[in-house]
Design an enzyme around this catalytic site. Structure first.
Site, short mmCIF file in Angstrom:
data_model
loop_
_atom_site.label_atom_id
_atom_site.label_comp_id
_atom_site.label_asym_id
_atom_site.label_seq_id
_atom_site.Cartn_x
_atom_site.Cartn_y
_atom_site.Cartn_z
N HIS A 168 76.92 14.87 32.39
CA HIS A 168 78.27 15.79 30.72
C HIS A 168 78.42 17.19 31.42
O HIS A 168 77.70 18.27 31.23
CB HIS A 168 76.73 15.88 30.20
CG HIS A 168 76.38 14.90 28.98
ND1 HIS A 168 77.08 14.76 27.80
CD2 HIS A 168 75.15 13.97 29.13
CE1 HIS A 168 76.02 13.57 27.49
NE2 HIS A 168 75.49 13.56 28.07
N CYS A 173 79.40 10.25 28.73
CA CYS A 173 77.71 9.45 28.06
C CYS A 173 78.33 8.22 27.39
O CYS A 173 78.41 7.57 27.78
CB CYS A 173 77.18 10.79 28.01
SG CYS A 173 75.07 9.96 27.86
N GLU A 219 80.32 19.16 29.98
CA GLU A 219 81.03 20.06 29.20
C GLU A 219 79.54 20.42 28.39
O GLU A 219 79.46 21.78 28.59
CB GLU A 219 81.25 19.47 27.75
CG GLU A 219 80.13 18.60 26.74
CD GLU A 219 79.83 17.45 27.44
OE1 GLU A 219 79.77 17.16 28.34
OE2 GLU A 219 78.24 16.57 26.64
#
Lengths: 223, 80
Positions: free
Chosen positions: A196, A86, A198
């Site tokens: 993302h 990002c 994660e």
């Protein structure tokens, strides 16, 4: 494998990234502050998401000029793996570590939702635990993720298999050229991606499709 | 003291969603015949020198290093 997470004023996904790296590698990453010029001996450096320096001037532009980025550049040249997610991706393109640029979303709106990604290149250090052509789920949350590169650069990165993930099934959330969601440098040790991973690593997240990315990058793939 | 104005514009062929939105809004206000709107940025800087050549080369370096992203943007510099 040892990892590090970069912390800069305005980055706010660092804790999610630290949690993901800790869970998957079994040990917490070291953290690197923006003024550091010496990077500890690690195998993976992660620049997480957020809004570094308020995204003033251009997203990632100011962060990309901080002393720590020179040190990261030197590590990348030595072959250390660098992942930018990002805002981290925006910082890497602004720093010239990755080709292209990230423009305002075509819709002009901030997008925060789940999209689908196709694994276009499963032979990188970051995607070995996926299968080529595999479709995975992944969340996105950004205002400036519209990948742009001039015709020559686009041809080059497509030809070199530097496009690692594409938005799949009509889920391109930002107008990116060729549905590009993630690119590597020519050597393949620096990866930038808008989604993302994660935030999709355990059941509590509603899935774990992002886990294989960290398992690949941290060499914790079951043989 | 020299004042410099830097104008940063998107290169031709770079998509400008904000310019497009402004173009649409101008049309909605009844302005006719707008070909295209491209949004850019203007920076006014003062440089503490009387040496115009030095001021120009300093500002050019600032543009290349920070003010413009030359992957997608062009810039022009004018000194007062």
């Amino acid at each position: 494998m040892k990892s590090a997470v970069v912390q800069l004023p305005g980055l706010n996904r660092d804790r999610d990234m630290i949690t993901a790296l800790t869970m998957i590698s079994g040990k917490p990453p070291v953290t690197i502050w923006q003024t550091e010029t010496e990077i500890p001996d690690v195998d993976l450096i992660v620049i997480p998401g957020g809004f570094s320096y308020g995204d003033y001037l251009r997203c990632g532009a100011i962060a990309a000029r901080m002393p720590v980025m020179q040190a990261i550049k030197a590590k990348a040249e030595q072959g250390v793996r660098v992942l930018g997610v990002c805002n981290g991706f925006q910082i890497l393109v602004e720093a010239g570590l990755l080709p292209g640029a990230l423009m305002r979303n075509a819709s002009l709106k901030f997008v925060c939702k789940e999209i689908k990604l196709e694994v276009v290149n499963a032979s990188t250090d970051f995607t070995r635990a996926y299968a080529e052509g595999q479709i995975i789920r992944c969340p996105v949350a950004h205002h400036d993720g519209n990948y742009f590169a001039d015709a020559e650069t686009l041809k080059e990165i497509e030809g070199n298999s530097q496009v690692v993930f594409r938005y799949a099934g009509g889920t391109n959330p930002n107008g990116s050229m060729n549905d590009i969601a993630a690119v590597t440098n020519a050597r393949g040790n620096v990866l930038g991606m808008m989604p993302h991973p994660e935030n999709l690593i355990e059941a509590a997240h509603g899935g774990s499709d992002g886990r294989a990315l960290f398992a690949s990058a941290l060499d914790v793939i079951a043989a | 003291m020299i004042t410099a104005r830097v104008t940063v514009t998107l290169k031709n062929g770079v998509l400008d969603p904000q310019g497009k939105a402004i173009e649409g809004a101008l049309g909605a206000l009844g302005f006719q015949g707008i070909g295209q709107v491209r949004q850019g940025k203007v920076f006014d800087l003062t440089v503490d020198t009387d040496d115009r050549a030095k001021a120009e080369s300093d500002v050019k370096a600032m543009c290349d290093k920070l003010l413009a992203n030359t992957v997608i943007e062009n810039y022009t510099i004018s000194l007062d």
